[in-house]
Design a protein around this motif. Structure first.
Motif, PDB file in Angstrom:
ATOM      1  N   TYR A 250       0.830  -1.220   0.000  1.00  0.00           N
ATOM      2  CA  TYR A 250       0.000   0.000   0.000  1.00  0.00           C
ATOM      3  C   TYR A 250       0.861   1.265   0.000  1.00  0.00           C
ATOM      4  O   TYR A 250       0.569   2.225  -0.724  1.00  0.00           O
ATOM      5  CB  TYR A 250      -0.927   0.014   1.219  1.00  0.00           C
ATOM      6  N   LYS A 251       1.921   1.287   0.811  1.00  0.00           N
ATOM      7  CA  LYS A 251       2.768   2.486   0.866  1.00  0.00           C
ATOM      8  C   LYS A 251       3.382   2.782  -0.499  1.00  0.00           C
ATOM      9  O   LYS A 251       3.379   3.943  -0.953  1.00  0.00           O
ATOM     10  CB  LYS A 251       3.868   2.284   1.912  1.00  0.00           C
TER      11      LYS A 251
ATOM     12  N   PHE B  25       0.762   4.008  -2.824  1.00  0.00           N
ATOM     13  CA  PHE B  25       0.368   5.372  -2.467  1.00  0.00           C
ATOM     14  C   PHE B  25       1.327   6.391  -3.105  1.00  0.00           C
ATOM     15  O   PHE B  25       0.901   7.352  -3.755  1.00  0.00           O
ATOM     16  CB  PHE B  25       0.375   5.529  -0.948  1.00  0.00           C
TER      17      PHE B  25
ATOM     18  N   ARG C  60      -9.357  10.233   1.026  1.00  0.00           N
ATOM     19  CA  ARG C  60      -8.233   9.347   1.329  1.00  0.00           C
ATOM     20  C   ARG C  60      -8.222   8.137   0.402  1.00  0.00           C
ATOM     21  O   ARG C  60      -9.273   7.581   0.073  1.00  0.00           O
ATOM     22  CB  ARG C  60      -8.296   8.902   2.794  1.00  0.00           C
ATOM     23  N   LEU C  61      -7.006   7.716   0.035  1.00  0.00           N
ATOM     24  CA  LEU C  61      -6.872   6.605  -0.906  1.00  0.00           C
ATOM     25  C   LEU C  61      -7.413   5.302  -0.318  1.00  0.00           C
ATOM     26  O   LEU C  61      -8.106   4.546  -1.012  1.00  0.00           O
ATOM     27  CB  LEU C  61      -5.397   6.439  -1.303  1.00  0.00           C
ATOM     28  N   ASP C  62      -7.091   5.013   0.959  1.00  0.00           N
ATOM     29  CA  ASP C  62      -7.580   3.758   1.545  1.00  0.00           C
ATOM     30  C   ASP C  62      -9.105   3.745   1.648  1.00  0.00           C
ATOM     31  O   ASP C  62      -9.746   2.714   1.428  1.00  0.00           O
ATOM     32  CB  ASP C  62      -6.933   3.522   2.922  1.00  0.00           C
TER      33      ASP C  62
END
Length: 262
Positions: free
Chosen positions: A145-146, A149, A209-211
């Motif tokens: 995920y990081k 992102f 937010r992306l999440d």
């Protein structure tokens, strides 16, 4: 009859969610055109498998992944601009697919089911494959995920922090190609790109937010797939087209209810 409907419903749900999970990253990285191109490039892979009598899904998957990596490699070497590279591969693949299909005499293959999608044709093996694909998608997004992102918002910063950008980028391209090919039987070549873009377009009108967007895309896909399947059964209309129209309707509604910026 009941098990047959459940079977088709799961095919619609799993294929929609698989595509929706990648939707935010495809949108933020501005590679939505690539998703559309890969779905059409799959046509050449299908034609090649039919002509040579090979496993259709595996041959198409290898073909599309190879083309996706070739596009990435050429774009990175700056031999051509990415948009031009995609257009060239798209055009050549479509021409190749048309020629290969014309060379296969007397075929009875229902090409329309791959062009427009048909969840009723999904087999038990397809459901298992879609389930495994969704699990891999979730694991990939959670584990990287990081990296995803930073690749989505600032690739240069990802390189500064020495994140494994190139490896994640290649895995992303391979999984994107796999999602497109494996969902083709349910979503269809023509409609798969819409299911890859519309969930994120809707989600980013409602969340920032992306999440949160990833989760919202999954819920949008579930809602549209369930509604699209119900309408398909009730009105005797194509399921894939119903899902896309419902996702577009949700997008229009999100425009009305999106938070106004100060």
């Amino acid at each position: 009859m009941f098990s047959f409907l459940v079977h088709a419903l799961f095919a619609a749900l799993l294929s929609s969610v698989c595509l929706a999970l990648f939707s935010p990253f495809v949108t933020l990285r501005r590679v939505s055109y690539l998703g559309e191109a890969l779905s059409h490039i799959a046509f050449a892979g299908i034609a090649l498998a039919l002509l040579l009598g090979l496993n259709l899904q595996l041959t198409t998957l290898i073909f599309v992944i190879a083309v996706a990596l070739a596009i990435t490699w050429l774009a990175r070497r700056r031999e051509l601009q990415e948009a031009n590279t995609i257009t060239i591969f798209l055009s050549v693949s479509m021409a190749l697919g048309i020629i290969l299909i014309s060379l296969r005499r007397g075929y009875s293959f229902d090409l329309a089911s791959y062009l427009f999608g048909n969840v009723l044709l999904a087999s038990s093996a397809d459901l298992w494959m879609l389930g495994i694909l969704m699990t891999v998608n979730i694991g990939f997004i959670a584990f990287f995920y990081k990296e995803l992102f930073y690749l989505s918002y600032n690739p240069d910063l990802a390189k500064f922090y020495r994140l494994p950008v190139r490896m994640v980028d290649r895995l992303f391209m391979i999984l994107l190609a796999a999602n497109i090919v494996i969902t083709l039987r349910a979503a269809g070549i023509i409609l798969v790109s819409a299911q890859l873009i519309l969930p994120a377009a809707t989600a980013f009108n409602l969340v920032k937010r992306l999440d949160h967007a990833v989760v919202a895309c999954a819920f949008i896909a579930i809602l549209a797939a369930t509604g699209g399947f119900a309408l398909s059964w009730w009105l005797n209309l194509p399921t894939g087209a119903n899902i896309v129209l419902l996702e577009f309707l949700l997008y229009l509604l999100s425009l009305l209810f999106r938070p106004r910026s100060a």
